[in-house]
Write a protein that holds these residues in place. Structure first.
Motif, PDB file in Angstrom:
ATOM      1  N   UNK A   1       5.587  10.249 -10.410  1.00 24.49           N
ATOM      2  CA  UNK A   1       6.024   9.046 -11.146  1.00 24.49           C
ATOM      3  C   UNK A   1       7.297   8.475 -10.536  1.00 24.49           C
ATOM      4  N   UNK A   2       8.266   9.336 -10.287  1.00 18.58           N
ATOM      5  CA  UNK A   2       9.542   8.870  -9.738  1.00 18.58           C
ATOM      6  C   UNK A   2       9.362   8.308  -8.328  1.00 18.58           C
ATOM      7  N   UNK A   3       8.653   9.030  -7.479  1.00 18.51           N
ATOM      8  CA  UNK A   3       8.478   8.587  -6.093  1.00 18.51           C
ATOM      9  C   UNK A   3       7.714   7.267  -6.023  1.00 18.51           C
TER      10      UNK A   3
ATOM     11  N   UNK B   1      -0.648  11.117  -1.354  1.00 21.47           N
ATOM     12  CA  UNK B   1       0.041  12.099  -0.519  1.00 21.47           C
ATOM     13  C   UNK B   1       0.597  13.234  -1.378  1.00 21.47           C
ATOM     14  N   UNK B   2       1.240  12.874  -2.483  1.00 16.82           N
ATOM     15  CA  UNK B   2       1.805  13.895  -3.364  1.00 16.82           C
ATOM     16  C   UNK B   2       0.696  14.739  -3.982  1.00 16.82           C
ATOM     17  N   UNK B   3      -0.395  14.112  -4.386  1.00 21.63           N
ATOM     18  CA  UNK B   3      -1.524  14.869  -4.952  1.00 21.63           C
ATOM     19  C   UNK B   3      -2.077  15.880  -3.949  1.00 21.63           C
ATOM     20  N   UNK B   4      -2.194  15.484  -2.693  1.00 16.34           N
ATOM     21  CA  UNK B   4      -2.765  16.361  -1.670  1.00 16.34           C
ATOM     22  C   UNK B   4      -1.831  17.509  -1.310  1.00 16.34           C
ATOM     23  N   UNK B   5      -0.545  17.316  -1.459  1.00 16.02           N
ATOM     24  CA  UNK B   5       0.425  18.332  -1.059  1.00 16.02           C
ATOM     25  C   UNK B   5       1.225  18.848  -2.249  1.00 16.02           C
TER      26      UNK B   5
ATOM     27  N   UNK C   1      10.829  20.591 -11.520  1.00 18.04           N
ATOM     28  CA  UNK C   1      10.162  19.318 -11.707  1.00 18.04           C
ATOM     29  C   UNK C   1       8.662  19.478 -11.524  1.00 18.04           C
ATOM     30  N   UNK C   2       7.907  18.914 -12.409  1.00 20.21           N
ATOM     31  CA  UNK C   2       6.460  18.992 -12.280  1.00 20.21           C
ATOM     32  C   UNK C   2       6.002  18.021 -11.207  1.00 20.21           C
ATOM     33  N   UNK C   3       4.828  18.255 -10.710  1.00 21.01           N
ATOM     34  CA  UNK C   3       4.250  17.360  -9.728  1.00 21.01           C
ATOM     35  C   UNK C   3       4.103  15.942 -10.298  1.00 21.01           C
ATOM     36  N   UNK C   4       3.737  15.838 -11.576  1.00 18.88           N
ATOM     37  CA  UNK C   4       3.571  14.515 -12.200  1.00 18.88           C
ATOM     38  C   UNK C   4       4.895  13.769 -12.266  1.00 18.88           C
ATOM     39  N   UNK C   5       5.975  14.462 -12.594  1.00 16.45           N
ATOM     40  CA  UNK C   5       7.287  13.816 -12.643  1.00 16.45           C
ATOM     41  C   UNK C   5       7.711  13.359 -11.252  1.00 16.45           C
ATOM     42  N   UNK C   6       7.492  14.194 -10.258  1.00 17.64           N
ATOM     43  CA  UNK C   6       7.799  13.830  -8.882  1.00 17.64           C
ATOM     44  C   UNK C   6       7.004  12.596  -8.479  1.00 17.64           C
TER      45      UNK C   6
ATOM     46  N   UNK D   1       0.771  -1.239   0.000  1.00 25.48           N
ATOM     47  CA  UNK D   1       0.000   0.000   0.000  1.00 25.48           C
ATOM     48  C   UNK D   1       0.798   1.283   0.000  1.00 25.48           C
ATOM     49  N   UNK D   2       2.118   1.200   0.167  1.00 21.96           N
ATOM     50  CA  UNK D   2       2.890   2.431   0.283  1.00 21.96           C
ATOM     51  C   UNK D   2       2.909   3.230  -1.011  1.00 21.96           C
ATOM     52  N   UNK D   3       3.100   2.587  -2.143  1.00 18.96           N
ATOM     53  CA  UNK D   3       3.127   3.319  -3.421  1.00 18.96           C
ATOM     54  C   UNK D   3       1.786   4.002  -3.676  1.00 18.96           C
ATOM     55  N   UNK D   4       0.683   3.308  -3.379  1.00 20.58           N
ATOM     56  CA  UNK D   4      -0.648   3.918  -3.542  1.00 20.58           C
ATOM     57  C   UNK D   4      -0.814   5.114  -2.625  1.00 20.58           C
ATOM     58  N   UNK D   5      -0.388   4.952  -1.376  1.00 24.17           N
ATOM     59  CA  UNK D   5      -0.464   6.066  -0.431  1.00 24.17           C
ATOM     60  C   UNK D   5       0.349   7.251  -0.933  1.00 24.17           C
TER      61      UNK D   5
END
Length: 168
Positions: A99-101, A79-83, A92-97, A71-75
């Motif tokens: 994808x990488x994370x 988390x990134x979307x909310x913040x 770096x765009x939010x989408x790139x961040x 569940x960590x990748x889903x979380x």
């Protein structure tokens, strides 16, 4: 006897995630120890952190959340979307961040022996079959996790630290 509330379970998972994270940081700073030990604590810390947030912030069945190891990748995606505005780096765009994370989080999830064992049997906890031999975590270098020592890996670890700190 009644079952504990989701909030109580969430808080307990966060408490244990913080403890596992502290052990990871300690072991990662000691190069004389086999890498598998630190990585095992990283996997456990991130798994429990994801569970802590998901128990609190989703309506998924408690039993399902407690028994899964992925569940960590889903979380992290949520988390990134909310913040988004406070996490994205300047270049770096939010989408790139995201994808990488999430890709890095999946590599950490694979450290659990039951995750993707058909394609990637190497894990931080138990020996695994390797042709006519047996692979042993203490002798394995985990090249798929070498990213933890480069800037992207350090950014990933900082994101884990931030998620631990943001939990309230």
């Amino acid at each position: 006897m009644s079952a504990p509330s989701r909030e109580a379970l969430s808080s307990a998972f966060h408490t244990q995630a913080r403890s596992d994270w502290a052990v990871y940081l300690h072991l990662a700073a000691l190069p004389e120890h086999p890498r598998c030990h630190a990585l095992h604590y990283l996997q456990m810390a991130t798994e429990k952190l994801g569970k802590a947030y998901r128990l609190r912030d989703t309506s998924a069945a408690t039993e399902d959340l407690q028994s899964e190891h992925t569940g960590f990748a889903s979380f992290l995606r949520l988390y990134i979307n909310q913040r988004a505005s406070s996490l994205a780096a300047e270049r770096e765009t939010n989408e790139a961040l995201k994808r990488r994370a999430v890709a890095l989080a999946r590599e950490v999830e694979r450290l659990h022996p039951s995750v993707d064992k058909a394609r990637c049997p190497q894990n931080a906890e138990y020996p695994w079959p390797e042709s006519d031999k047996v692979g042993v975590p203490v002798h394995y270098d985990f090249p798929n996790l070498s990213f933890l020592h480069d800037p992207k890996g350090r950014a990933f670890l900082a994101l884990v630290q931030r998620a631990l700190d943001d939990f309230s």
